[in-house]
Scaffold this active site. Structure first.
Site, PDB file in Angstrom:
ATOM      1  N   CYS A   1      15.423  48.361  -7.246  1.00 35.77           N
ATOM      2  CA  CYS A   1      15.943  49.881  -7.335  1.00 35.77           C
ATOM      3  C   CYS A   1      15.787  50.991  -6.837  1.00 35.77           C
ATOM      4  CB  CYS A   1      13.673  50.526  -7.881  1.00 35.77           C
ATOM      5  SG  CYS A   1      12.842  50.386  -6.456  1.00 35.77           S
TER       6      CYS A   1
ATOM      7  N   CYS B   1       9.181  47.484  -0.385  1.00 36.82           N
ATOM      8  CA  CYS B   1       9.859  48.518  -1.149  1.00 36.82           C
ATOM      9  C   CYS B   1       8.175  49.092  -1.756  1.00 36.82           C
ATOM     10  CB  CYS B   1      10.481  48.436  -2.844  1.00 36.82           C
ATOM     11  SG  CYS B   1      10.396  49.300  -3.961  1.00 36.82           S
TER      12      CYS B   1
ATOM     13  N   CYS C   1       8.709  49.981  -9.890  1.00 41.59           N
ATOM     14  CA  CYS C   1      10.861  48.348  -8.969  1.00 41.59           C
ATOM     15  C   CYS C   1      10.315  48.150  -9.940  1.00 41.59           C
ATOM     16  CB  CYS C   1      10.594  48.728  -7.624  1.00 41.59           C
ATOM     17  SG  CYS C   1      11.329  47.343  -7.365  1.00 41.59           S
TER      18      CYS C   1
ATOM     19  N   LYS D   1      10.664   2.979   2.658  1.00 46.57           N
ATOM     20  CA  LYS D   1      10.410   4.396   3.333  1.00 46.57           C
ATOM     21  C   LYS D   1      11.395   5.000   1.733  1.00 46.57           C
ATOM     22  CE  LYS D   1      10.138   6.828   6.575  1.00 46.57           C
ATOM     23  NZ  LYS D   1       9.611   7.485   7.362  1.00 46.57           N
TER      24      LYS D   1
ATOM     25  N   ASP E   1       1.596  10.478   3.435  1.00 48.96           N
ATOM     26  CA  ASP E   1       2.314  10.495   4.702  1.00 48.96           C
ATOM     27  C   ASP E   1       1.001  12.376   4.795  1.00 48.96           C
ATOM     28  OD1 ASP E   1       4.078  12.052   5.907  1.00 48.96           O
ATOM     29  OD2 ASP E   1       5.288  13.532   4.078  1.00 48.96           O
TER      30      ASP E   1
ATOM     31  N   LYS F   1       2.622   4.286   1.389  1.00 52.53           N
ATOM     32  CA  LYS F   1       2.405   5.164   2.487  1.00 52.53           C
ATOM     33  C   LYS F   1       1.629   6.584   2.827  1.00 52.53           C
ATOM     34  CE  LYS F   1       5.070   4.791   6.504  1.00 52.53           C
ATOM     35  NZ  LYS F   1       4.781   6.399   7.320  1.00 52.53           N
TER      36      LYS F   1
ATOM     37  N   CYS G   1      15.887  48.865  -1.617  1.00 50.20           N
ATOM     38  CA  CYS G   1      15.755  47.932  -2.204  1.00 50.20           C
ATOM     39  C   CYS G   1      16.567  46.741  -3.154  1.00 50.20           C
ATOM     40  CB  CYS G   1      13.925  48.567  -3.020  1.00 50.20           C
ATOM     41  SG  CYS G   1      13.235  47.202  -4.596  1.00 50.20           S
TER      42      CYS G   1
ATOM     43  N   GLU H   1       1.044  -1.473   0.137  1.00 47.15           N
ATOM     44  CA  GLU H   1      -0.040   0.390  -0.111  1.00 47.15           C
ATOM     45  C   GLU H   1       0.298   1.500   0.161  1.00 47.15           C
ATOM     46  OE1 GLU H   1      -2.066  -0.641   3.151  1.00 47.15           O
ATOM     47  OE2 GLU H   1      -3.253  -2.461   3.340  1.00 47.15           O
TER      48      GLU H   1
ATOM     49  N   TYR I   1      -7.039   2.182   5.365  1.00 45.30           N
ATOM     50  CA  TYR I   1      -5.938   1.156   5.498  1.00 45.30           C
ATOM     51  C   TYR I   1      -6.056   0.099   6.404  1.00 45.30           C
ATOM     52  CZ  TYR I   1      -2.895   4.306   8.581  1.00 45.30           C
ATOM     53  OH  TYR I   1      -2.735   4.824   9.247  1.00 45.30           O
TER      54      TYR I   1
HETATM   55  S1  IVH Z   1      -0.836   0.768   8.521  1.00 43.88           S
HETATM   56  C1  IVH Z   1       0.813  -1.059  12.675  1.00 43.88           C
HETATM   57  N1  IVH Z   1      -0.613   1.576   6.305  1.00 43.88           N
HETATM   58  O1  IVH Z   1       2.341   5.656   9.053  1.00 43.88           O
HETATM   59  C2  IVH Z   1      -0.044  -0.019  11.269  1.00 43.88           C
HETATM   60  N2  IVH Z   1      -0.019   2.875   8.297  1.00 43.88           N
HETATM   61  O2  IVH Z   1       4.901   4.745  10.511  1.00 43.88           O
HETATM   62  C3  IVH Z   1       0.295   0.821  10.991  1.00 43.88           C
HETATM   63  N3  IVH Z   1       0.884   5.487   7.659  1.00 43.88           N
HETATM   64  O3  IVH Z   1       0.675   5.371  12.253  1.00 43.88           O
HETATM   65  C4  IVH Z   1      -0.514   1.702  10.248  1.00 43.88           C
HETATM   66  N4  IVH Z   1      -0.418   4.952   5.149  1.00 43.88           N
HETATM   67  O4  IVH Z   1      -0.046   7.289  10.065  1.00 43.88           O
HETATM   68  C5  IVH Z   1      -0.382   1.971   8.038  1.00 43.88           C
HETATM   69  N5  IVH Z   1      -0.910   1.815   4.779  1.00 43.88           N
HETATM   70  C6  IVH Z   1      -0.760   2.582   5.500  1.00 43.88           C
HETATM   71  C7  IVH Z   1      -0.082   3.750   5.799  1.00 43.88           C
HETATM   72  C8  IVH Z   1       0.202   3.750   7.062  1.00 43.88           C
HETATM   73  C9  IVH Z   1       0.687   5.684   5.592  1.00 43.88           C
HETATM   74  C10 IVH Z   1       1.241   5.817   8.080  1.00 43.88           C
HETATM   75  C11 IVH Z   1       0.708   6.076   9.495  1.00 43.88           C
HETATM   76  C12 IVH Z   1       1.119   5.105  11.146  1.00 43.88           C
HETATM   77  C13 IVH Z   1       2.804   5.403  10.234  1.00 43.88           C
HETATM   78  C14 IVH Z   1       3.170   3.540  10.502  1.00 43.88           C
END
Ligand code: IVH
Length: 677
Positions: free
Chosen positions: A413, A428, A434, A316, A122, A120, A410, A118, A228
């Site tokens: 100018c 300015c 300017c 990561k 942010d 991840k 500035c 899946e 998720y």
């Molecule tokens: S599963 C134990 N699935 O990543 C499983 N987490 O570093 C943890 N996150 O706190 C949750 N995408 O905020 C899971 N597809 C995904 C995710 C995900 C982002 C974040 C989530 C979690 C953090 C863990």
């Protein structure tokens, strides 16, 4: 006296706890994720060697930060865990080996193991509790055991089901709340214009939004969610994680459609690369890929190690932050005369590109961060956004190092800089004369998202300014073929192409012209909202700030600035000259939402490229049929029209079950027929 190890452990604990507080509670980190991970690893290493020194308040023993005051605490029935990281193929393979060994020790023979991958996201983890199908509670992760009750804010997220059909007595849905990249960029610009600190990244902006004390503020921010996972349940059970994902999708939760299953770690690694390549095409930030063992009985057998489950790992991406030397701070003059500080950096690779300059936003932000020339700084590159300096990491500044100050004159100018009493910016005041301000204005006006005048890029603009051919945006429309031809390096062909491009720009719809004008805080989305709300520029000018504020996405400060700016003679003179040149200062018939059309009251999202029309043309057709074009897909979206290489919006539509139309379906829709698939 304490042993050195003991002292170091205590130091690391304090330091990490401080950063955890800054990250989670203040949504304002001081160090990069990389550096955090480094400190964390050092502490974990020391604790491993000295287990007697582990204490309950160590960051290795818990997740995130305890809930802050002002929100009701919510105890999670099942703790919300964190994830271990892998950065290389070797680490991934090692993880698989650990999984197998652990299962072996537990006396379980798993046979071939399936994995789920899946994105991840942010963003910010949330837990959503549904009792008898009704959303009763939304909570943040907090420290993993106790989170914060943010139900009121969660309820403002349009695409989230508030009620689910055929639901068990209890189901806790887990997912990630995020702010789409475009919304993040606009929100930040607005904050900077208002003299507020910018959010460092979409994660912090999502966190800041979901933890608002006033749900109306959260409602103004177009938050989105990917579900998720599933936490506590009563009356339903699952055998695999992919079953959970499928169930979530069937109940109307946004589930990423690119979630995949694999029967080998090699296939998982290929998928990780696939995600890395897609990263920049998405309209949400991802920082890696989450890999989970699919079978839930194996989750039980594997269990957790501290705060991390053994059945999952996060692969990561290379970091989008980096540390480098800030060589010098330079000041530019912005569109409205504000002095904008820039960092000149020792070139450094961030998120796949080399960066040598980064924005320091504004004076206020610069002072707050206390960044100085000669400092080691953290540079962040998020999405398409301009690289920015997040903070300084220097601890040993040379004596006599002083906070930077804006220049007295500035840089463009030479006019004496002033600092108006009610402003946090030095400016300015030479708005009319300017060249620096004129350049910024012109640059914004001609750029792709605005008037999109091909052949008139930054370099040409600067040249025309230098040669005295133009001094403001309206002058573009009096450029003549003959005078352009005289310029060295500009032949008859390029001159006539440019004149044709300028001519073509006159047909650009009002909302884009309004955006191109560069009124304070008015991004593309807000310009569209203003155009629709008021219909023409005169109506916006005539409106008082209270009325302007009724427009979606416009707050009180911005409303004031818009009103002031249009009342200003200089701005208005330019508007009048542009109008005289033939630019659209009112909604065209085709932009106006037609009443009684086949799409009345419907919202449509356009994505990808259609074979025979531009996005603007397609938008005009939707509006002509009475519909509304919106930028992002939610449950409220009626249709998504998808062309060639449609990206994440298509994905989102599929996950939410929003009907997706191709070019033919779009025609049928406009004709008032049943569009079909
Ligand atoms: S599963 C134990 N699935 O990543 C499983 N987490 O570093 C943890 N996150 O706190 C949750 N995408 O905020 C899971 N597809 C995904 C995710 C995900 C982002 C974040 C989530 C979690 C953090 C863990």
């Amino acid at each position: 006296m304490a042993e050195p190890v003991e002292r170091r452990i205590a130091e690391l604990r304090d330091e990490l706890n401080r950063h955890i507080y800054l990250y989670y509670t203040k949504d304002s980190p001081e160090i990069s994720d990389e550096e955090y991970d480094g400190l964390y690893a050092e502490l974990a290493e020391l604790e491993k060697a000295n287990p007697e020194l582990i204490s309950g308040d160590s960051p290795t023993q818990r997740v995130g930060a305890p809930p802050s005051e002002g929100f009701e605490p919510v105890e999670h029935a099942i703790p919300m865990l964190s994830l271990a990281n892998a950065r290389t193929a070797e680490e991934m393979v090692a993880w698989e080996t650990r999984v197998r060994n652990q299962l072996d020790r537990a006396g379980v023979d798993p046979g071939p193991i399936s994995f789920v991958t899946e994105p991840k996201i942010d963003g910010l983890a949330i837990s959503l509790t549904y009792e008898d199908g009704v959303l009763v509670r939304g909570a943040t992760r907090g420290d993993g055991r106790v989170g914060e009750d943010v139900t009121r804010n969660i309820e403002t997220i349009a695409e989230l089901p508030k009620r689910i059909e055929g639901a068990p007595a209890l189901v806790e849905v887990r997912g990630e709340v995020y702010l789409p990249i475009e919304a993040f960029a606009e929100l930040n610009q607005r904050r900077l214009d208002a003299g507020e600190p910018a959010f460092a990244n979409p994660r912090n902006s999502a966190a800041g939004s979901i933890r608002q004390h006033d749900p109306r503020v959260a409602a103004e921010r177009p938050l989105a969610v990917w579900a998720y996972g599933i936490g506590a349940t009563d009356g339903i059970s699952f055998e695999t994680h992919s079953d959970q994902i499928e169930w979530l999708g069937s109940k109307g939760f946004p589930v990423n459609p690119d979630i995949d299953t694999h029967d080998s770690i090699e296939s998982v690694l290929e998928r990780c690369d696939w995600w890395l390549n897609r990263r920049d095409d998405l309209d949400f930030e991802i920082d890696g890929v989450v890999i989970k063992v699919d079978r839930l009985d194996l989750w039980d057998a594997l269990g957790t190690a501290g705060r991390e489950p053994r059945w999952s790992i996060a692969w990561k991406f290379p970091p989008s932050t980096a540390t480098t030397l800030l060589e010098e701070i330079d000041w530019n003059v912005g569109r409205t005369g504000h002095l904008v500080p820039w960092a000149l950096l020792e070139p450094v690779r961030v998120g796949g590109v080399t960066v040598s300059t980064a924005t320091l936003h504004n004076e206020e932000d610069l002072a707050r961060k206390d960044v100085r020339a000669g400092d080691e700084v953290i540079v962040l590159r998020a999405g398409d956004v301009i690289p920015q300096v997040v903070s300084a990491v220097t601890t040993d500044r040379p004596k006599g190092s002083r906070p930077p100050k804006p220049p007295k004159k500035c840089p463009a100018c030479g006019t004496e800089i002033v600092k108006p009493e009610d402003s946090v910016f030095s400016i300015c005041p030479n708005h009319r004369g300017c060249p620096g301000q004129a350049f910024q204005h012109l640059k914004h006006f001609v750029h792709r998202g605005a008037m999109d005048i091909e052949g008139l890029g930054e370099k040409q603009v600067q040249r025309f300014l230098d040669e005295g051919l133009i001094s403001d945006v309206a002058d573009i429309y009096s450029l003549r073929q003959e005078e352009l031809e005289q310029l060295s390096g500009m032949g008859a062909v390029s001159a006539s192409n440019l004149v044709a491009e300028i001519e073509r720009s006159k047909s650009i719809p009002f909302s884009r012209v309004l955006f191109a004008l560069g009124l304070p805080g008015v991004g593309a989305v807000t310009a569209e909202a203003l155009a629709e709300e008021f219909g023409d520029i005169d109506a916006i000018r005539a409106a008082d700030p209270e009325t302007i504020q009724r427009t979606e996405g416009v707050g009180p400060i911005m409303a004031h600035q818009i009103s002031e700016s249009l009342a200003d003679d200089r701005t208005w003179d330019i508007v009048q000259r542009l109008r005289a040149a033939g630019l659209k200062m009112e909604l065209g018939e085709d932009e106006r939402r037609a009443e009684g059309g086949p799409l009345e009251g419907r919202t449509v999202v356009l994505t990808g490229t259609l074979p025979d029309m531009t996005r603007d043309e397609a938008a005009a057709l939707v509006k002509g049929a009475g519909g509304k074009v919106v930028g992002s897909v939610s449950k409220k979206t009626d249709y998504v029209v998808a062309g060639e290489s449609a990206g994440s919006k298509l994905a989102k539509a599929e996950s939410l079950g929003v009907p997706v139309l191709d070019r033919e379906g779009f025609d049928r829709l406009l004709a008032g027929e049943e569009p079909g698939g």
